[in-house]
Design an enzyme around this catalytic site. Structure first.
Site, short mmCIF file in Angstrom:
data_model
loop_
_atom_site.label_atom_id
_atom_site.label_comp_id
_atom_site.label_asym_id
_atom_site.label_seq_id
_atom_site.Cartn_x
_atom_site.Cartn_y
_atom_site.Cartn_z
CB CYS A 252 52.53 48.10 49.54
SG CYS A 252 52.07 48.93 51.06
CE1 TYR A 253 57.87 44.62 55.23
CE2 TYR A 253 58.42 43.09 53.48
CZ TYR A 253 58.65 43.60 54.73
OH TYR A 253 59.68 43.10 55.49
CE LYS B 109 34.27 28.03 45.88
NZ LYS B 109 34.39 26.87 46.77
CD GLU C 56 47.78 44.82 45.22
OE1 GLU C 56 48.32 45.70 44.53
OE2 GLU C 56 48.10 44.60 46.40
CG HIS D 290 48.04 48.08 47.70
ND1 HIS D 290 48.64 46.86 47.95
CD2 HIS D 290 48.24 48.84 48.81
CE1 HIS D 290 49.15 46.87 49.16
NE2 HIS D 290 48.93 48.06 49.70
N GLY E 124 52.51 43.48 52.41
CA GLY E 124 52.43 42.63 53.60
C GLY E 124 52.24 43.50 54.82
CB VAL F 175 31.65 24.53 44.15
CG1 VAL F 175 32.15 24.76 42.74
CG2 VAL F 175 30.29 25.18 44.35
CG ASP F 176 36.27 24.03 45.98
OD1 ASP F 176 35.83 24.74 45.05
OD2 ASP F 176 36.70 24.51 47.04
#
Ligand code: XMP
Length: 510
Positions: A78-79, A366, A167, A165, A51, A222-223
């Site tokens: 991290c945070y 998405k 990720e 990180h 964050g 699309v959604d």
């Protein structure tokens, strides 16, 4: 499943997506979620996300301290790594400068989080603070030249911290680290695959809606298309689809989407042609927020009107929306912190109409929406259209929206997209579009001087639209696109390519 406590939504979303990509359900909760809320999910592990705050700031976000007594593994990133160290009795310090970029990590033991990694790994850092002293019973597990305590663990309690990180893709074996946490440490089972998720969505809609009818707004995007098809699969012709043709959509989109729905058994599709109304209301309006409001209100008015007249005789109880997971997390957190940059009107309608809300995509990202759409047979070409803003082309014509400008923009945009598709570039890009700048400039065509508009092209790479980099379209292709637009679209004599990142720019022009 894994709970991710959210200390900064972009970081949390990326972690959640990675965990889901491993086949395990991940849910994002607010950083201060109560134990009761966390227990409801019966998680096998918790991740504290990164964050933007500093734990050294007064009032910086803190998790409920009781999470450390739940006896389930916790990973701080991290945070999250710093906040865990600080809360459990360690010491965090401000660094002399912000460290940002790739570093070589030296790992002490290739066990636990680091099992099956090498002794040296490339990882990605972005931090100002660092953990200086560890809490009691914690040990350092890896370091870099610039950051001594790059990771730590408390083996007995199964608490782990990573200053870098895992990720992000720049951390070469980040996925392995998360895999070790999720499967080896938390012992999670694979329970998230899109076929089952899609089946469950359809059966949940059936159960929830029962004999009632549902209305859904088709936006062209699309959604809403995937949402509508899922609901139609569940309840058939008890679904009423309303497609407001506001004249602000991409070229050919209304026809493309409505003919697809009709071919696929939508008997109750109402296409309401309202382009004149929208263009009249937008006359002489150049302020972006005013445009958005006018479009939002006009849409609601037409939608409501259709329900009160054409659909009056049906027992409609639900209004379905194509809200996806990031929208839901964003609007939940916006009451706490995020300032409004642009108003999105998608979330305000149901209360006004007294309907219950049905949001079949509310748990999906998405890419998962697209995968769910593919599992129920929606054609690739429709699913892979780029995101499109609710206010449509009105926010891609800077300043006043006129019929002429709309026509020019639709043509230029269609050429841009077609050329990207022909060159195999379209699906490498998160979002590409043309916009019209309301300036007339001088050019020369044949023997005569022209005085026409500027078209600006935007194509960006992004994960979720929150931040974006301009896409490096090959120069020969840019040249081809520019010539095609100038050659085929009357009213344009200059094409620009936008090379601004978000931030500081936004993706759209208004
Ligand atoms: P910005 O321009 O804020 O856009 O960088 C980020 C993403 O959001 C889309 N966008 C919208 N989507 N209603 C929507 O449904 C809106 O009012 C709206 N405004 C922007 C934009 O296209 C990009 O993908």
């Amino acid at each position: 499943m894994i709970i991710i406590l959210n200390f900064g939504s972009q970081f949390a979303h990326l972690l959640a997506r990675r965990v889901r990509d491993l086949g395990v359900r991940a849910e994002i909760l607010s950083f201060d979620a109560s134990l009761e809320e966390i227990r409801k999910y019966n998680p096998s592990g918790i991740i504290l996300s990164g964050g933007p705050a500093s734990v050294l700031e007064k009032n910086s976000p803190r998790p409920n301290i009781e999470i450390f007594n739940l006896e389930i593994p916790i990973l701080g990133v991290c945070y999250g790594h710093q906040v865990m160290a600080k809360i459990l009795g360690g010491k965090v310090k401000h660094g002399s400068h912000r460290e940002f970029g790739k570093e070589i990590l030296s790992i002490k033991n290739n066990t636990g989080l680091f099992s099956s990694l090498s002794k040296k790994e490339t990882v990605w850092f972005s931090h100002g603070d660092y953990v200086e002293i560890l809490p009691k019973s914690f040990s350092k597990t890896a370091s870099t030249m610039g950051c001594d305590i790059s990771s730590f663990e408390n083996k007995e309690k199964q608490f782990f911290g990573l200053q870098f990180h895992p990720e992000v893709t720049h951390t070469i074996h980040g996925e392995k680290i998360l895999k070790n946490f999720v499967f080896k440490i938390c012992k999670s089972k694979k329970d998230w695959n899109i076929q089952d998720v899609t089946k469950n969505i359809i059966s949940d809609i059936k159960k929830k809606v029962g004999k009632d009818h549902v209305v859904v707004g088709i936006s062209g995007g699309v959604d809403s298309l995937v949402a509508a098809r899922l609901i139609h699969k569940a309840i058939g012709n008890k679904l009423h689809a309303v497609f407001v043709d506001n004249g602000l959509l991409r070229k050919g989109e209304v026809e493309q989407v409505s003919s697809y729905l009709r071919k696929n058994g939508f008997k109750k599709l109402h296409v309401i042609k309202a382009d004149k109304l929208f263009i009249n209301r937008l006359k002489d309006i150049s302020d972006p927020e005013t445009k958005r409001k006018i479009i939002g209100h006009a849409f609601i008015e037409i939608f409501e009107n259709t329900i009160k007249t054409t659909l009056k005789k049906f027992p409609i109880k639900y209004l379905a929306q194509g809200t996806i997971y990031p929208d839901r997390i964003e609007s939940a957190s916006s009451s706490k912190s995020v300032t409004k940059i642009k108003s999105h009107h998608n979330m305000t309608l149901p209360e006004k109409l007294g309907f219950k809300i049905l949001e079949p995509l509310a748990d999906l990202y998405k890419d998962e929406v697209r995968k769910a759409g593919a599992t129920i047979g929606i054609p690739h070409e429709l699913l892979w259209r780029h995101p499109f803003p609710g206010p449509g082309l009105a926010v891609r014509i800077v300043g006043d929206v006129t019929k002429d400008r709309l026509k020019i923009l639709q043509e230029a945009d269609a050429i841009f997209i077609e050329e990207l598709k022909k060159a195999g570039e379209y699906e490498k890009i998160w979002q590409a579009f043309a916009a019209l700048l309301p300036l007339k400039v001088v050019g020369v065509m044949g023997d005569s001087r022209t005085y026409e508009y500027i078209i600006t092209l935007r194509a960006v790479d992004s994960v979720d639209g929150m931040s974006a980099d301009w896409h490096k379209i090959p120069n020969p292709l840019l040249e081809k696109i520019s010539s095609a637009i100038i050659g085929k679209v009357h009213g344009v004599n200059r094409v620009l390519y936008d090379i601004t990142q978000k931030p500081p720019a936004t993706i759209e022009y208004e």
